[in-house]
Write a protein that holds these residues in place. Structure first.
Motif, PDB file in Angstrom:
ATOM      1  N   LEU A  47      -0.208   5.239   0.040  1.00 37.96           N
ATOM      2  CA  LEU A  47      -1.544   5.440   0.595  1.00 37.96           C
ATOM      3  C   LEU A  47      -1.427   5.973   2.023  1.00 37.96           C
ATOM      4  N   HIS A 101       0.829  -1.222   0.000  1.00 35.01           N
ATOM      5  CA  HIS A 101       0.000   0.000   0.000  1.00 35.01           C
ATOM      6  C   HIS A 101       0.863   1.273   0.000  1.00 35.01           C
ATOM      7  N   GLU A 134      -6.503   8.871  -0.365  1.00 34.74           N
ATOM      8  CA  GLU A 134      -6.389   7.491  -0.843  1.00 34.74           C
ATOM      9  C   GLU A 134      -5.826   6.666   0.301  1.00 34.74           C
TER      10      GLU A 134
END
Length: 146
Positions: free
Chosen positions: A44, A41, A130
């Protein structure tokens, strides 16, 4: 994991416990951490925290993680559990459960010590970031009654 008598042991081999902290400044903004390159990720935004070690209880883990990631010290008395989120699909064969705490106070100025970035955001700004799916769920629950 099952013991020789067929009962489940305390060792949770099928899931990973993770803790996260929701830190709010006096101006109402909340701290979010951007995951550094090279990590799942990456890029993010998330609530800071990390995996609970086998010998830790969640609040002890959060205090350790916030010291390592942000360089701040927290008193366990300032931590208030506010919710959790769990993965619906196993990641790498294991479910993830994130326990979210509001951190009511800390000593020191938070800094991104393990890479990535940190930022302070209003609730609508947090919800627009996000984020990994579990952090999306946690943010929605945190801000629904605020």
């Amino acid at each position: 994991m099952q013991t020789s008598d067929g009962k489940n042991s305390d060792a949770a081999s099928g899931w990973i416990a993770v803790v996260a902290g929701a830190l709010q400044r006096g101006d109402g903004r909340w701290l979010m951490h951007q995951r550094p390159p090279g990590k799942p990720h990456a890029g993010l935004w998330e609530f800071p925290g990390g995996k609970v070690e086998p010998d830790e209880i969640p609040s002890q883990c959060l205090i350790r993680e916030l010291q390592e990631e942000l360089g701040i010290r927290c008193d366990p008395a300032t931590l208030t559990p506010v919710g959790f989120a769990e993965s619906r699909m196993p990641e790498a064969g294991r479910q993830i459960v994130i326990l979210l705490y509001i951190v009511g106070g800390w000593h020191g100025e938070p800094a991104a010590l393990e890479g990535g970035a940190i930022g302070w955001f209003t609730p609508p700004e947090v919800l627009a970031l996000e984020m990994p799916p579990l952090d999306v769920m946690l943010a929605a629950r945190l801000f629904q009654n605020r």
